[in-house]
Motif scaffolding. Sequence first.
Motif, PDB file in Angstrom:
ATOM      1  N   PRO A 171      10.394  22.140  13.769  1.00  0.00           N
ATOM      2  CA  PRO A 171       9.771  22.584  12.512  1.00  0.00           C
ATOM      3  C   PRO A 171      10.327  23.901  11.989  1.00  0.00           C
ATOM      4  CG  PRO A 171       8.103  21.855  14.090  1.00  0.00           C
ATOM      5  CD  PRO A 171       9.394  21.922  14.831  1.00  0.00           C
ATOM      6  N   ARG A 172      10.760  24.788  12.915  1.00  0.00           N
ATOM      7  CA  ARG A 172      11.204  26.121  12.499  1.00  0.00           C
ATOM      8  C   ARG A 172      12.561  26.439  13.123  1.00  0.00           C
ATOM      9  NH1 ARG A 172       5.891  30.005  12.774  1.00  0.00           N
ATOM     10  NH2 ARG A 172       7.386  31.402  11.768  1.00  0.00           N
ATOM     11  N   ASN A 178      14.222  24.061   5.963  1.00  0.00           N
ATOM     12  CA  ASN A 178      12.959  23.482   6.413  1.00  0.00           C
ATOM     13  C   ASN A 178      12.938  21.993   6.108  1.00  0.00           C
ATOM     14  OD1 ASN A 178      11.880  25.925   7.321  1.00  0.00           O
ATOM     15  ND2 ASN A 178      11.089  26.434   5.294  1.00  0.00           N
ATOM     16  N   SER A 182       6.333  16.288   8.113  1.00  0.00           N
ATOM     17  CA  SER A 182       5.262  16.971   8.827  1.00  0.00           C
ATOM     18  C   SER A 182       5.801  17.619  10.099  1.00  0.00           C
ATOM     19  CB  SER A 182       4.155  15.977   9.176  1.00  0.00           C
ATOM     20  OG  SER A 182       3.179  16.569  10.004  1.00  0.00           O
ATOM     21  N   TYR A 183       5.178  18.725  10.491  1.00  0.00           N
ATOM     22  CA  TYR A 183       5.624  19.466  11.676  1.00  0.00           C
ATOM     23  C   TYR A 183       5.483  18.658  12.966  1.00  0.00           C
ATOM     24  CZ  TYR A 183       0.587  20.302  12.255  1.00  0.00           C
ATOM     25  OH  TYR A 183      -0.764  20.151  12.397  1.00  0.00           O
ATOM     26  N   ILE A 212       5.670  24.252  17.078  1.00  0.00           N
ATOM     27  CA  ILE A 212       4.431  23.554  16.727  1.00  0.00           C
ATOM     28  C   ILE A 212       3.218  24.429  17.021  1.00  0.00           C
ATOM     29  CG2 ILE A 212       2.956  21.573  17.293  1.00  0.00           C
ATOM     30  CD1 ILE A 212       5.517  19.976  17.861  1.00  0.00           C
TER      31      ILE A 212
END
Length: 262
Positions: A171-172, A178, A182-183, A212
């Motif tokens: 996610p990061r 990005n 969804s994460y 997460i």
Amino acid sequence: MTVARIALKDQFFTREKVELIGGEIERVDSAFRRDEFVAVVVARFPELELKARIDWIAMRLERHLPHDFRRAADVLVRSLPAPADPALSDGDFGDFIYAPYAEYVARRGRTVEDLDFSLTALREITTRFSAEFAIRPFLDAFPDQVLATLLVWTKDEHYHVRRLCSEGTRPRLPWARNLTLSYDVGIPLLDRLFADPTRHVTRSVANHVNDIAKKDPDLALDTLARSRDTGHQRQREMRYVIRHAARTLIRANHPRALDLFG
């Protein structure tokens, strides 16, 4: 005496490196204008940072390779050196100079017609240097198809390919765009990778879960607990994964994280 530090961009992207890939490409495509490619690429290096150098080389590859994407990508793949040693478990990140190859594929091959071909090319490239940045626009454009491919790749024989499944869906992810997804999109992949025998992969899994945890602590801890309880990973390695994956929560004295680790 102060020793000057050499910036990463000047370690990873040098005239010698550009000459290296130019020679490799020329050996499989005699029409490739190696000297012109090297001169044009290197001329802009002083004004470009690391990520910009990757983009710039990818742009010049577009100009110097055949116009047809599949022909051009085939040239790049055939020009690659031998893959990183698949018997290793950590420490071999490959050579940054091949990052523009994956960027080229992401720029030119992100179409319905070329999807399978492009993913196959990225699989080859990632065994020389991670395609974690390049896979992300494919995930956004074709999430179901790419995630299905990544699910298969979690069992790939090469640990760099397995690592891509976790790292590319983080996610990061540092330095990366990005995802629009969804994460939690990578959870099914992580469930298969927790038991991986290589630290290069399990470190990525832990970093992914830590990403997460910054958004959804309970999901991160549930995922760690579920994986621990399967007993599929060695106890010592699982403890490392939990400590590294829950490090943000542990530093914050999160009760569940402390209980899970201790």
